[in-house]
Design an enzyme around this catalytic site. Structure first.
Site, PDB file in Angstrom:
ATOM      1  N   HIS A  57       0.821  -1.216   0.002  1.00  0.00           N
ATOM      2  CA  HIS A  57      -0.113  -0.010   0.081  1.00  0.00           C
ATOM      3  C   HIS A  57       0.724   1.366  -0.059  1.00  0.00           C
ATOM      4  O   HIS A  57       1.819   1.381   0.875  1.00  0.00           O
ATOM      5  CB  HIS A  57      -0.939   0.155   1.299  1.00  0.00           C
ATOM      6  CG  HIS A  57      -1.854   1.014   1.322  1.00  0.00           C
ATOM      7  ND1 HIS A  57      -2.944   1.279   0.621  1.00  0.00           N
ATOM      8  CD2 HIS A  57      -1.559   2.360   1.803  1.00  0.00           C
ATOM      9  CE1 HIS A  57      -3.470   2.602   0.897  1.00  0.00           C
ATOM     10  NE2 HIS A  57      -2.742   3.287   1.584  1.00  0.00           N
ATOM     11  N   CYS A  58       0.697   2.019  -0.820  1.00  0.00           N
ATOM     12  CA  CYS A  58       1.529   3.371  -1.107  1.00  0.00           C
ATOM     13  C   CYS A  58       0.928   4.630  -0.620  1.00  0.00           C
ATOM     14  O   CYS A  58      -0.224   4.866  -1.312  1.00  0.00           O
ATOM     15  CB  CYS A  58       1.843   3.589  -2.678  1.00  0.00           C
ATOM     16  SG  CYS A  58       2.810   4.895  -2.841  1.00  0.00           S
ATOM     17  N   ILE A  59       1.301   5.072   0.400  1.00  0.00           N
ATOM     18  CA  ILE A  59       0.527   6.232   0.955  1.00  0.00           C
ATOM     19  C   ILE A  59       0.827   7.536   0.196  1.00  0.00           C
ATOM     20  O   ILE A  59      -0.197   8.305   0.268  1.00  0.00           O
ATOM     21  CB  ILE A  59       1.249   6.644   2.370  1.00  0.00           C
ATOM     22  CG1 ILE A  59       2.562   6.875   2.259  1.00  0.00           C
ATOM     23  CG2 ILE A  59       0.965   5.485   3.414  1.00  0.00           C
ATOM     24  CD1 ILE A  59       3.361   7.354   3.762  1.00  0.00           C
ATOM     25  N   ASN A  85      -2.135   6.848  -2.102  1.00  0.00           N
ATOM     26  CA  ASN A  85      -3.407   6.690  -1.406  1.00  0.00           C
ATOM     27  C   ASN A  85      -4.132   5.709  -2.230  1.00  0.00           C
ATOM     28  O   ASN A  85      -5.266   5.750  -2.313  1.00  0.00           O
ATOM     29  CB  ASN A  85      -4.253   8.071  -1.472  1.00  0.00           C
ATOM     30  CG  ASN A  85      -5.604   7.867  -0.331  1.00  0.00           C
ATOM     31  OD1 ASN A  85      -4.922   7.250   0.705  1.00  0.00           O
ATOM     32  ND2 ASN A  85      -6.552   8.459  -0.510  1.00  0.00           N
TER      33      ASN A  85
END
Length: 348
Positions: free
Chosen positions: A180-182, A185
């Site tokens: 999951h890439c912040i 998003n």
């Protein structure tokens, strides 16, 4: 302690931090975890309850829930770099006679990067749904080591396809889950990993191009000023030749914003170049970040069961087992850029 010494210490600390983060990324036992645990034990008893609640809420909001704050931060940092480049560096480049084609390249790369950035944010990563679950189970075979048939996700209540994982941030299972890439998003999975790779490559190219043009401006400024052959009177009244130390100090005092921007861009390039090479390597061997970390035993689910029901032991495995899904470089790349869809022929 003179300016150049302080700058050298700063560069050493930054590079050391990058190396340590790359080396210990994903490991539960690391110098970072030890320092964090020790600091927590010392600070928490002295921290007011209202501040602890505020920090817990902030951490949960930014890292355990979907938020657009990092997208906004990404845009603000990028805007600041391009504003400084356009306001100061661009004019110097024109005076130096650099062609408009070369000067337009950073802006072209910005458009390309923004396009892939948008796709990373908005493209569906490959959510496992009840409607498609039966066909999604046939996309990949189970290796019966990291992924076992018949295991249900306790949150989604669906049978988990091979190579999938439940994302706690997005609250969904994702096919060929990578991470999951912040910053976008969104989860990075089967259907948007290609856009993520192209996004990383375009950011690296953009950073490198701005850094080269900016460094060229500073080098030209030094050459035109004749500082390399100049001399100065030191604090003892002695005449000294202007060496590299004097030149660097002069550049910091004369072009502080340009030098700071150059340092930031070079830092971003070094950080992202390593991350990009890592993901390109994974694409070549047909692995995901999730599989790479699990293969190296950075997490032991016998000791720390995951909420998704996955169970595996963090021990070393034979290399052929680690690359279970690899089918050769060209086919591996083809699978990344042209992902298999539910209902297609199962990989062998």
């Amino acid at each position: 302690m003179d300016f150049l010494t302080l700058f050298a210490i700063y560069v050493t600390v930054v590079l050391t931090s990058i190396i340590l983060v790359c080396k210990y990324s994903g490991q539960q036992q690391s110098p970072f975890s030890y320092i964090f645990d020790t600091t927590t034990k010392l600070v928490v008893p002295l921290t007011p309850k209202w501040l602890k609640r505020c920090l817990q809420w902030t951490t949960h909001r930014f890292f355990h829930q979907r938020t657009k704050m990092f997208i906004i931060l990404h845009i603000l940092l990028e805007g600041a770099v391009y504003a400084e480049f356009t306001y100061e560096v661009f004019g110097f480049c024109v005076e130096m006679g650099i062609s408009l084609i070369s000067l337009s390249l950073p802006y072209i790369l910005l458009v390309v990067k923004t396009f892939f950035f948008y796709l990373c944010i908005n493209k569906e990563p490959g959510t496992v749904t009840k409607k498609k679950n039966s066909s999604q189970l046939n996309v990949y075979p189970y290796d019966k080591r990291l992924f076992h048939p018949g295991i249900s996700c306790p949150t989604c209540h669906l049978i988990k396809p091979a190579r999938s994982k439940h994302c706690r941030v997005c609250d969904r299972c994702v096919q060929r889950f990578d991470h999951h890439c912040i910053w976008v998003n969104n989860c990075i999975g089967a259907y948007n990993i290609r856009y993520f790779l192209l996004y990383l490559i375009s950011v690296c190219a953009m950073s490198a191009d701005i850094a080269i043009l900016t460094a060229d401006v500073l080098i030209e400024a030094v050459l035109q000023s004749g500082l390399l052959w100049a001399s100065y009177i030191d604090e003892y009244g002695q005449q000294q030749p202007a060496g590299p130390q004097f030149v660097i100090q002069h550049l910091f005092l004369t072009f502080p914003r340009i030098v700071f921007m150059l340092g930031f861009v070079v830092f971003v390039f070094l950080l992202l170049a390593g991350y990009t090479l890592f993901h390109l390597f994974l694409a070549l061997i047909n692995q995901t970040s999730n599989e790479w970390y699990r293969n190296r035993g950075y997490v032991c689910q016998h000791c720390h069961p995951s909420p998704t029901g996955d169970r595996f032991c963090g021990v070393a495995f034979h290399n052929s087992k680690r690359n279970y899904y690899s089918r050769g470089i060209l086919r591996n790349l083809g699978e990344v850029f042209f992902p298999r869809r539910p209902g297609g022929k199962k990989n062998t």
